[in-house]
Design an enzyme around this catalytic site. Structure first.
Site, PDB file in Angstrom:
ATOM      1  N   ASN A 438       0.533  10.094   1.878  1.00 34.31           N
ATOM      2  CA  ASN A 438       0.209   9.435   0.522  1.00 34.31           C
ATOM      3  C   ASN A 438       1.580   9.739  -0.007  1.00 34.31           C
ATOM      4  OD1 ASN A 438      -0.356  12.287   0.101  1.00 34.31           O
ATOM      5  ND2 ASN A 438      -1.276  11.499  -1.924  1.00 34.31           N
ATOM      6  N   CYS A 440       2.141  12.038  -2.583  1.00 33.13           N
ATOM      7  CA  CYS A 440       2.485  13.204  -2.813  1.00 33.13           C
ATOM      8  C   CYS A 440       2.390  13.936  -1.613  1.00 33.13           C
ATOM      9  CB  CYS A 440       1.515  13.683  -4.080  1.00 33.13           C
ATOM     10  SG  CYS A 440       1.846  13.032  -5.672  1.00 33.13           S
ATOM     11  N   GLU A 442      -0.061  15.069   0.487  1.00 32.14           N
ATOM     12  CA  GLU A 442      -0.988  15.961   0.672  1.00 32.14           C
ATOM     13  C   GLU A 442      -2.264  15.341   0.693  1.00 32.14           C
ATOM     14  OE1 GLU A 442      -2.528  14.283  -3.579  1.00 32.14           O
ATOM     15  OE2 GLU A 442      -0.870  14.590  -2.349  1.00 32.14           O
TER      16      GLU A 442
END
Length: 754
Positions: A438, A440, A442
């Site tokens: 995704n 970011c 994570e």
């Protein structure tokens, strides 16, 4: 200063009010005297000055007084800002009292004016809302520092045109009531109270989409989405529309383009017709700019491509300063999907072959984009020997690695996604694969593209046939370790976080059907953490020497989160794809029962948990994801995520002024807040890899290289390879501190900021 001797009576009343505000703002701080501020404001008084102007001056003075030695002044500034909010609300509502009033009447008015979803009045009775109103604790407003209070007011509370309509504790309580609304009637108020005290008391931080949208009439509550585009014009534009819809509703988007044919590939047997992935990325870039997130900022998209793709060199140049500007895309966040085989060849200084996915699939029926591990290596090596393939290119793996490193230092990206590691530890590998991460880095789980088939005319309707894909969808919260000081609070907070997110899945409705399907099948959640640097400082433990302490707390988080999901499975049922998953086999975080017996300090508990999970299942297909949460850490008054701090004290300068930022416990624990910029990045990576073994999704790990410390290319290379070898799944931003002292910057995603 004898300000009360002024002749203007109205000014005297204002000054009395200001002095009252100062006493309120400094209350409880024995080492702070409000007269320190008052003594500095004499020069600003004039006949036509307003109370609001004086109030702003008092805030500015408080901020200027803030230092490492006296960090409480930033809390005084926050309280003065909250005082001003109270006054504006009092004026707007025409109240004859100051502060919080009748909560039921407030909710009723909010619904009538269209600010709140009317369902709250249907779910809860008047008596229940009046009872809920007694939960409000105005003292929670006194805990904000200025950065947090300023962000709360400007980003999260509801405004009526340009005037604040809502107060912080009304926001927290209403969101809590909605979270509890899916519970059984007899449990609702009790759970709402627990949620309220956890989020207002800053033990659990809700992601931005939940905090902004949940009480409103509509809105997405999920933070993270990842989709894939198939190799067809229909699929490309279908997904561009999906990206637009997700951005419109406040989500960050990951999109995998590895299936799209490369530049120079054929289209309908016409050779050299394809323009490759870059033109489509430019359209995605412009879509992200055009369709903003909730009116707050441009959408945020991370296009991903596998490292074997023939267009990967152009992909790497998307944001560099040199080259053809027509091939640039500066508003997206490039992500490179890296295989173990590539990194092994880098170590051996061997060649690497690039392929066109369309030619490979057409001539060999192999889809490289869905392969990982041994199956990928076997297929890839065979393809290198296939003389029928013409659209290939051999490059130096080590030379290309150098280019990746150079681009990371120059632009902060690409993100690196270690595909084999992610899929090896994917608990749902029986039902698909994870192609990329995704926004970011994570949160990720199984996803696949929707297959667009026929579009036909049926009477006066146009019918589109398609086979539904899946869009990875995840809701996020974070545990604030800065305020969790014992195992009982950790246990209750972790389990409550799981229930909050599982309830949120039932409350959200994504604008994309493939996202709703993913929610229904996997019920993916992401419990994260923030404030680790504060937690360690309170324990007087330096970050780099805290591996054992960190391992212990994240093992406890993992255990409690899993137990919370188990309890929900008993109550509500297991997730649809549990049977056949790694969880169902008693393999937790890639570890079997034998591993826990040999390595855990509380192995008996793990063995019992494994037994119960096999019997009852768990509610959520994936559970833990540690986001960067830079913004929400300000609301929480703690350090972001699980990385060491960047600086012990700094001034954040933006268009709205200057704001002092420092960790919450800096005065008493100065020497235990070691700065990231003064650490060996490899040591930070090893700490993160230790946390990663208790995280079934990922961690937003930034690399920070201080070029003032004589960092060489080999240091950057060794850090990346250490991340891969020690089990990290992803690398988020790469930031550098230049020799002029400036740090490289890149805007963060609102949704994934948590």
């Amino acid at each position: 200063m004898n300000v009360l001797n002024r002749s203007n009576i109205e000014s005297q009343i204002d000054i009395k009010e200001i002095r009252k505000a100062l006493k309120w703002a400094c209350d409880g701080f024995e080492d702070i005297n409000y007269l320190e501020i008052e003594s500095q404001v004499n020069s600003i008084y004039h006949d036509k000055i307003t109370t609001k102007e004086i109030q702003k001056s008092l805030i500015d003075i408080s901020l200027n007084l803030t230092s490492i030695e006296m960090p409480k002044w930033r809390i005084v500034a926050a309280r003065l800002l909250i005082w001003e909010l109270y006054k504006e609300i009092q004026h707007q509502r025409k109240n004859d009292f100051f502060g919080y009033g009748n909560y039921y009447e407030f909710v009723k008015n909010s619904v009538e004016r269209g600010f709140y979803d009317s369902k709250i009045m249907k779910i809860y009775t008047k008596e229940e809302l009046e009872t809920a109103g007694t939960f409000i604790n105005p003292k929670y407003d006194l805990d904000f520092d200025y950065a947090g209070a300023n962000m709360m007011i400007n980003r999260y509370i509801i405004f009526d045109e340009d005037k604040p309509f809502e107060m912080p504790q009304e926001l927290f309580l209403t969101v809590s009531l909605f979270i509890a609304s899916v519970e059984k009637k007899e449990n609702r108020l009790n759970l709402a109270k627990q949620v309220y005290n956890s989020i207002a008391g800053r033990k659990i931080s809700l992601a931005t989409p939940i905090l902004i949208n949940l009480r409103k009439n509509s809105g997405n509550l999920s933070s993270c989405f990842v989709t894939a585009i198939d190799d067809s014009l229909d699929s490309i534009f279908y997904n561009i529309n999906s990206i637009a819809q997700i951005s419109k509703n406040g989500g960050g988007v990951g999109v995998n383009l590895s299936r799209i044919r490369a530049k120079g590939s054929s289209i309908k047997k016409t050779p050299n017709a394809s323009g490759g992935v870059v033109p489509w990325i430019k359209i995605i870039n412009d879509t992200a700019v055009a369709v903003n997130q909730l009116g707050k900022r441009a959408g945020a998209v991370t296009p991903a491509i596998d490292i074997w793709h023939l267009d990967v060199e152009d992909f790497l140049d998307l944001q560099t300063e040199n080259g053809d500007q027509r091939k640039k895309a500066y508003d997206i966040f490039p992500q490179l999907v890296v295989s173990d085989l590539f990194l092994k060849r880098v170590e051996k200084n061997e060649d690497w072959t690039l392929f066109d996915p369309h030619e490979v699939k057409t001539k060999t029926k192999i889809d490289l984009s869905i392969l990982w591990g041994d199956k990928f290596e076997k297929a890839y090596i065979n393809l290198e020997k296939n003389s029928e393939l013409k659209l290939t290119k051999k490059i130096s793996s080590k030379g290309f690695m150098k280019k990746i490193m150079k681009t990371m230092i120059e632009t902060g990206m690409p993100y690196l996604f270690f595909k084999d590691r992610v899929n090896e530890l994917n608990p749902n590998k029986h039902d698909g694969m994870v192609g990329s991460g995704n926004l970011c880095q994570e949160s990720f789980s199984n996803f696949r593209p929707t297959e667009i088939k026929n579009i036909s005319l049926n009477g006066d309707k146009i019918v589109q046939e398609s086979k539904s894909g899946l869009i990875h969808t995840c809701n996020l919260v974070s545990l604030n370790l800065a305020n969790i000081d014992n195992d009982d609070i950790l246990k209750s907070s972790a389990k409550l976080a799981v229930r909050i997110l599982d309830n949120t899945i039932d409350l959200t409705f994504s604008p994309i059907e493939e996202s709703n399907l993913h929610n229904n099948i996997y019920r993916t959640i992401g419990v994260g953490a923030m404030g680790l640097a504060d937690y360690l400082a309170l324990k007087k433990s330096p970050y780099e020497k805290s591996q054992h302490i960190i391992d212990e707390i994240f093992e406890k988080i993992a255990y409690n989160v899993l137990e919370g999901s188990l309890e929900l499975a008993k109550e509500r049922g297991k997730y649809q794809k549990f049977d056949g998953s790694e969880w169902s086999k008693g393999i937790l975080f890639g570890k079997d029962e034998k591993w826990f017996i040999e390595n855990s300090d509380f192995s008996d508990k793990w063995v019992e948990l494994i037994k119960d999970i096999k019997k009852y299942g768990i509610r959520n297909g994936q559970l833990i994801a540690i986001a960067p949460n830079t913004s929400s850490a300000l609301i929480q008054g703690c350090t972001p995520s699980v990385l060491p701090i960047y600086s012990k004290f700094y001034i954040d300068k933006n268009s709205k002024g200057t704001v002092p930022i420092c960790p919450p416990y800096i005065k008493e624990n100065f020497w235990f807040y070691k700065e990231n910029k003064n650490m060996d990045p490899k040591n930070v990576v090893k700490i993160i890899s230790g946390i990663q073994k208790w995280v079934d999704q990922g961690i937003s790990m930034e690399l920070l290289f201080n070029l003032n410390l004589d960092i060489k290319a080999k240091d950057i290379y060794d850090t990346i390879m250490t991340a891969w070898k020690t089990g990290c799944k992803t690398i988020y931003y790469t930031r550098t501190i230049q020799k002029n002292g400036n740090i490289s910057e890149k805007n963060e995603c609102v949704s994934c900021a948590n």
